[in-house]
Design a protein around this motif. Structure first.
Motif, PDB file in Angstrom:
ATOM      1  N   SER A   1       0.795  -1.228   0.000  1.00 53.43           N
ATOM      2  CA  SER A   1       0.000   0.000   0.000  1.00 53.43           C
ATOM      3  C   SER A   1       0.827   1.277   0.000  1.00 53.43           C
ATOM      4  CB  SER A   1      -0.918   0.025   1.226  1.00 53.43           C
ATOM      5  OG  SER A   1      -0.149   0.195   2.410  1.00 53.43           O
ATOM      6  N   GLY A   2       2.053   1.197   0.492  1.00 55.56           N
ATOM      7  CA  GLY A   2       2.879   2.392   0.613  1.00 55.56           C
ATOM      8  C   GLY A   2       2.597   3.188   1.883  1.00 55.56           C
ATOM      9  N   ILE A   3       1.653   2.760   2.684  1.00 53.90           N
ATOM     10  CA  ILE A   3       1.341   3.437   3.943  1.00 53.90           C
ATOM     11  C   ILE A   3       2.357   2.983   4.987  1.00 53.90           C
ATOM     12  CG2 ILE A   3      -0.369   3.729   5.789  1.00 53.90           C
ATOM     13  CD1 ILE A   3      -2.525   3.169   3.638  1.00 53.90           C
ATOM     14  N   LEU A   4       2.984   3.939   5.653  1.00 52.10           N
ATOM     15  CA  LEU A   4       4.004   3.599   6.638  1.00 52.10           C
ATOM     16  C   LEU A   4       3.459   2.640   7.685  1.00 52.10           C
ATOM     17  CD1 LEU A   4       5.641   7.080   7.268  1.00 52.10           C
ATOM     18  CD2 LEU A   4       6.597   5.167   5.967  1.00 52.10           C
ATOM     19  N   ALA A   5       4.230   1.604   7.996  1.00 50.75           N
ATOM     20  CA  ALA A   5       3.815   0.613   8.986  1.00 50.75           C
ATOM     21  C   ALA A   5       3.570   1.262  10.338  1.00 50.75           C
ATOM     22  CB  ALA A   5       4.873  -0.480   9.099  1.00 50.75           C
ATOM     23  N   SER A   6       4.368   2.245  10.688  1.00 51.88           N
ATOM     24  CA  SER A   6       4.204   2.912  11.987  1.00 51.88           C
ATOM     25  C   SER A   6       2.871   3.659  12.069  1.00 51.88           C
ATOM     26  CB  SER A   6       5.356   3.882  12.244  1.00 51.88           C
ATOM     27  OG  SER A   6       5.439   4.850  11.212  1.00 51.88           O
ATOM     28  N   VAL A   7       2.430   4.225  10.957  1.00 48.32           N
ATOM     29  CA  VAL A   7       1.149   4.936  10.933  1.00 48.32           C
ATOM     30  C   VAL A   7      -0.004   3.943  11.067  1.00 48.32           C
ATOM     31  CG1 VAL A   7      -0.393   6.356   9.507  1.00 48.32           C
ATOM     32  CG2 VAL A   7       2.063   6.872   9.610  1.00 48.32           C
ATOM     33  N   SER A   8       0.061   2.842  10.326  1.00 48.98           N
ATOM     34  CA  SER A   8      -0.993   1.823  10.421  1.00 48.98           C
ATOM     35  C   SER A   8      -1.045   1.213  11.812  1.00 48.98           C
ATOM     36  CB  SER A   8      -0.763   0.711   9.392  1.00 48.98           C
ATOM     37  OG  SER A   8      -0.840   1.223   8.088  1.00 48.98           O
ATOM     38  N   ALA A   9       0.117   0.927  12.396  1.00 44.55           N
ATOM     39  CA  ALA A   9       0.159   0.334  13.732  1.00 44.55           C
ATOM     40  C   ALA A   9      -0.395   1.304  14.769  1.00 44.55           C
ATOM     41  CB  ALA A   9       1.582  -0.081  14.087  1.00 44.55           C
ATOM     42  N   ALA A  10      -0.046   2.579  14.650  1.00 46.85           N
ATOM     43  CA  ALA A  10      -0.569   3.581  15.582  1.00 46.85           C
ATOM     44  C   ALA A  10      -2.095   3.688  15.471  1.00 46.85           C
ATOM     45  CB  ALA A  10       0.077   4.942  15.315  1.00 46.85           C
TER      46      ALA A  10
ATOM     47  N   LEU B   1      -4.572   3.007  18.605  1.00 42.72           N
ATOM     48  CA  LEU B   1      -5.466   4.082  19.026  1.00 42.72           C
ATOM     49  C   LEU B   1      -6.938   3.704  18.886  1.00 42.72           C
ATOM     50  CD1 LEU B   1      -5.813   7.078  19.898  1.00 42.72           C
ATOM     51  CD2 LEU B   1      -5.838   7.640  17.472  1.00 42.72           C
ATOM     52  N   GLU B   2      -7.301   3.171  17.741  1.00 44.20           N
ATOM     53  CA  GLU B   2      -8.714   2.915  17.459  1.00 44.20           C
ATOM     54  C   GLU B   2      -9.262   1.653  18.122  1.00 44.20           C
ATOM     55  OE1 GLU B   2     -10.896   4.813  16.094  1.00 44.20           O
ATOM     56  OE2 GLU B   2      -9.589   6.321  15.204  1.00 44.20           O
ATOM     57  N   SER B   3      -8.406   0.662  18.366  1.00 47.41           N
ATOM     58  CA  SER B   3      -8.950  -0.617  18.841  1.00 47.41           C
ATOM     59  C   SER B   3      -8.443  -1.040  20.223  1.00 47.41           C
ATOM     60  CB  SER B   3      -8.622  -1.729  17.848  1.00 47.41           C
ATOM     61  OG  SER B   3      -7.237  -2.044  17.893  1.00 47.41           O
ATOM     62  N   ASP B   4      -7.644  -0.184  20.867  1.00 47.72           N
ATOM     63  CA  ASP B   4      -7.080  -0.546  22.163  1.00 47.72           C
ATOM     64  C   ASP B   4      -6.383  -1.905  22.081  1.00 47.72           C
ATOM     65  OD1 ASP B   4      -6.417  -0.332  24.858  1.00 47.72           O
ATOM     66  OD2 ASP B   4      -8.329  -1.155  25.544  1.00 47.72           O
ATOM     67  N   PHE B   5      -5.448  -2.003  21.152  1.00 44.20           N
ATOM     68  CA  PHE B   5      -4.678  -3.233  20.913  1.00 44.20           C
ATOM     69  C   PHE B   5      -5.562  -4.403  20.478  1.00 44.20           C
ATOM     70  CE2 PHE B   5      -2.131  -0.637  23.743  1.00 44.20           C
ATOM     71  CZ  PHE B   5      -0.894  -0.679  23.155  1.00 44.20           C
ATOM     72  N   GLY B   6      -6.631  -4.094  19.747  1.00 41.52           N
ATOM     73  CA  GLY B   6      -7.521  -5.135  19.224  1.00 41.52           C
ATOM     74  C   GLY B   6      -8.582  -5.607  20.199  1.00 41.52           C
ATOM     75  N   LYS B   7      -8.718  -4.938  21.336  1.00 46.76           N
ATOM     76  CA  LYS B   7      -9.638  -5.401  22.375  1.00 46.76           C
ATOM     77  C   LYS B   7     -10.933  -4.589  22.474  1.00 46.76           C
ATOM     78  CE  LYS B   7      -5.795  -6.994  25.223  1.00 46.76           C
ATOM     79  NZ  LYS B   7      -5.881  -8.407  25.069  1.00 46.76           N
ATOM     80  N   SER B   8     -11.070  -3.543  21.678  1.00 43.60           N
ATOM     81  CA  SER B   8     -12.274  -2.715  21.772  1.00 43.60           C
ATOM     82  C   SER B   8     -13.519  -3.474  21.320  1.00 43.60           C
ATOM     83  CB  SER B   8     -12.123  -1.457  20.911  1.00 43.60           C
ATOM     84  OG  SER B   8     -12.200  -1.787  19.531  1.00 43.60           O
ATOM     85  N   GLU B   9     -14.648  -2.950  21.694  1.00 42.36           N
ATOM     86  CA  GLU B   9     -15.923  -3.560  21.301  1.00 42.36           C
ATOM     87  C   GLU B   9     -16.054  -3.598  19.777  1.00 42.36           C
ATOM     88  OE1 GLU B   9     -20.724  -2.826  21.851  1.00 42.36           O
ATOM     89  OE2 GLU B   9     -19.317  -1.675  23.067  1.00 42.36           O
TER      90      GLU B   9
END
Length: 94
Positions: A42-51, A55-63
């Motif tokens: 995709s060309g999207i920086l891995a650090s941006v996607s990981a952040a 942020l959005e999923s609380d490490f994958g644990k959000s509802e």
């Protein structure tokens, strides 16, 4: 560093469910590899996607992540030749 495909060990139907039992450190290891693989395509920086994931999923644990398999908090509808982005339910309640 050799990057293997972490999708190999994830259930095909509900990949967000694997994060439920992981520590934040384990989740970062998995999502970091996924983001590095995606960055090549995709060309999207891995650090941006990981952040975004953290942020959005609380490490994958959000509802939203667990119930909707949505770890990045984005909801979109494709209309004609463009995408219309809407904020997620999680973002609307902040």
């Amino acid at each position: 560093m050799i990057i293997t495909n972490p999708y190999d060990n994830l259930p095909a139907e509900y990949p967000a469910a694997v994060f439920n039992d992981m520590s934040p450190e384990q989740a970062v290891d998995v999502i970091g590899n996924l983001c590095r693989i995606d960055m090549k395509a995709s060309g999207i920086l891995a650090s941006v996607s990981a952040a975004q994931f953290i942020l959005e999923s609380d490490f994958g644990k959000s509802e939203l992540a667990q119930n909707s398999n949505n770890c990045f908090g984005m909801i979109y509808i494709v209309q004609a030749f463009f995408k219309v982005w809407k904020i997620s339910k999680q973002e609307a309640t902040k």
